[in-house]
Enzyme design. Structure first.
Site, mmCIF file in Angstrom:
data_model
loop_
_atom_site.group_PDB
_atom_site.id
_atom_site.type_symbol
_atom_site.label_atom_id
_atom_site.label_comp_id
_atom_site.label_asym_id
_atom_site.label_seq_id
_atom_site.Cartn_x
_atom_site.Cartn_y
_atom_site.Cartn_z
ATOM 1 N N GLU A 1 -3.046 -4.991 -3.179
ATOM 2 C CA GLU A 1 -3.574 -5.937 -4.162
ATOM 3 C C GLU A 1 -3.703 -5.280 -5.528
ATOM 4 O O GLU A 1 -3.422 -5.893 -6.561
ATOM 5 C CB GLU A 1 -4.940 -6.479 -3.723
ATOM 6 C CG GLU A 1 -4.936 -7.150 -2.374
ATOM 7 C CD GLU A 1 -5.268 -6.206 -1.223
ATOM 8 O OE1 GLU A 1 -5.858 -6.692 -0.244
ATOM 9 O OE2 GLU A 1 -4.954 -4.999 -1.288
ATOM 10 N N ASN B 1 0.837 -1.190 0.000
ATOM 11 C CA ASN B 1 0.000 0.000 0.000
ATOM 12 C C ASN B 1 0.878 1.247 0.000
ATOM 13 O O ASN B 1 1.967 1.277 0.557
ATOM 14 C CB ASN B 1 -1.004 0.003 1.158
ATOM 15 C CG ASN B 1 -0.379 0.009 2.534
ATOM 16 O OD1 ASN B 1 0.637 -0.639 2.778
ATOM 17 N ND2 ASN B 1 -0.994 0.731 3.450
ATOM 18 N N ILE B 2 0.381 2.263 -0.683
ATOM 19 C CA ILE B 2 1.068 3.548 -0.789
ATOM 20 C C ILE B 2 0.044 4.623 -0.455
ATOM 21 O O ILE B 2 -0.860 4.895 -1.245
ATOM 22 C CB ILE B 2 1.633 3.766 -2.210
ATOM 23 C CG1 ILE B 2 2.549 2.611 -2.600
ATOM 24 C CG2 ILE B 2 2.349 5.119 -2.295
ATOM 25 C CD1 ILE B 2 2.915 2.585 -4.072
ATOM 26 N N GLU B 3 0.176 5.198 0.734
ATOM 27 C CA GLU B 3 -0.792 6.205 1.174
ATOM 28 C C GLU B 3 -0.465 7.577 0.603
ATOM 29 O O GLU B 3 0.670 7.863 0.215
ATOM 30 C CB GLU B 3 -0.822 6.287 2.701
ATOM 31 C CG GLU B 3 -1.416 5.067 3.352
ATOM 32 C CD GLU B 3 -1.513 5.178 4.861
ATOM 33 O OE1 GLU B 3 -2.170 4.303 5.443
ATOM 34 O OE2 GLU B 3 -0.927 6.104 5.460
ATOM 35 N N CYS C 1 -10.155 -5.403 0.250
ATOM 36 C CA CYS C 1 -11.342 -4.548 0.375
ATOM 37 C C CYS C 1 -12.276 -4.795 -0.817
ATOM 38 O O CYS C 1 -11.932 -5.519 -1.756
ATOM 39 C CB CYS C 1 -10.931 -3.074 0.439
ATOM 40 S SG CYS C 1 -10.365 -2.417 -1.149
ATOM 41 N N ALA D 1 -1.690 11.863 1.348
ATOM 42 C CA ALA D 1 -2.381 12.750 2.282
ATOM 43 C C ALA D 1 -3.849 12.923 1.889
ATOM 44 O O ALA D 1 -4.711 13.106 2.743
ATOM 45 C CB ALA D 1 -1.680 14.104 2.353
ATOM 46 N N ASN D 2 -4.142 12.833 0.604
ATOM 47 C CA ASN D 2 -5.512 12.799 0.102
ATOM 48 C C ASN D 2 -5.868 11.314 0.025
ATOM 49 O O ASN D 2 -5.598 10.658 -0.956
ATOM 50 C CB ASN D 2 -5.581 13.457 -1.278
ATOM 51 C CG ASN D 2 -6.897 13.225 -1.963
ATOM 52 O OD1 ASN D 2 -7.783 12.542 -1.461
ATOM 53 N ND2 ASN D 2 -7.046 13.783 -3.138
ATOM 54 N N TYR D 3 -6.441 10.779 1.085
ATOM 55 C CA TYR D 3 -6.629 9.320 1.201
ATOM 56 C C TYR D 3 -7.204 8.661 -0.047
ATOM 57 O O TYR D 3 -6.882 7.525 -0.361
ATOM 58 C CB TYR D 3 -7.521 8.990 2.403
ATOM 59 C CG TYR D 3 -6.793 9.059 3.718
ATOM 60 C CD1 TYR D 3 -5.837 8.122 4.061
ATOM 61 C CD2 TYR D 3 -7.060 10.082 4.623
ATOM 62 C CE1 TYR D 3 -5.159 8.175 5.264
ATOM 63 C CE2 TYR D 3 -6.390 10.156 5.832
ATOM 64 C CZ TYR D 3 -5.436 9.194 6.148
ATOM 65 O OH TYR D 3 -4.773 9.257 7.340
#
Length: 130
Positions: A53, A40-42, A84, A44-46
């Site tokens: 996946e 996963n790569i987050e 998800c 700041a703008n979710y």
């Protein structure tokens, strides 16, 4: 399955999750046995975050693969995280109901599901007028 879990764990180590600190890794096995990983790569703008996946399947499709046998998913909490809804739908584009999903529970425990169990009655090509 164990090798896929290990590869998902290694991918998780590359995760960029400074906001949630919830790191996720995935390892996707293609029909010919090739494995593609993702983390996963987050952002700041979710809403712009990338799921592990999704990254793994994107890399596999980019490399020309369209048939997949299994995916392993691991989180930094070792909580048995499952893909998800968005990731399940993406997997359903390429995988049948019997597609195997392995989820790391920690301490050597792994839960196994099929895509059909996690996403029954999914939207597929047959629902579209193509």
């Amino acid at each position: 399955m164990d090798d896929l879990i290990e590869q998902a764990r290694a991918a998780m180590d590359a995760s960029y999750a400074p906001y949630s600190e919830y790191r996720v890794g995935a390892a996707l096995q293609t029909g010919d046995g090739t494995v593609f990983t993702g983390c996963n790569i987050e952002n700041a703008n979710y809403s712009n975050s990338v799921h592990a996946e999704e990254l793994a399947i994107s890399k596999a499709v980019e490399a020309g693969h369209r048939e997949f046998d299994a995916v392993a998913v691991v989180s930094s909490e070792y909580d048995g995280v499952t893909p998800c809804g968005m990731c399940r739908q993406t997997l359903a584009e390429f995988c049948g109901e019997d597609f195997a999903i392995y989820c790391d529970e920690g301490d050597g425990e792994v839960s196994e599901y099929t895509l059909g169990e996690l996403l029954p009655n999914t939207i597929t090509r047959r629902h579209l007028d193509v």
